[in-house]
Write an enzyme that holds these catalytic residues in place. Sequence first.
Site: not given
Length: 134
Positions: A8, A24, A56-57, A72-74
Amino acid sequence: MRIMLKGKIHRARVTDVNVDYEGSITIDPLLMDAADIFEYEQVQVLNVNNAARFETYAIAGERGAGQICLNGAAARLAGKGDTVIILTYCQKSDEEARQHSPSLVYVDSDNHIVRRKSSREHSEALISSLRTTS
């Protein structure tokens, strides 16, 4: 098998967003190492500012730069300056889970590590605080 918290990064600040990137989250490798996050590993991101939760990664950014960039989308789920919590999980047997201790990393407003703590320390502090309030 139990799904356990593995690592975390607590209350990191988003330093950039890039909607045109293929996807990502870019993370400073110092933070990735401290939280035991591998490049291309799946991560869950919790946005403290707007309650968005997404997966995501991770990809490595510049070492020591404090970079946390959503791509990207994130990038549509957070803004520059938002506070996020980045989590990874692992699967453990019951026996392994009892001994498991995730890597907890706390950062300042520049995403520099200010403290690292094991789950056992966290549990002991919580138990101690409960005893003093009852």
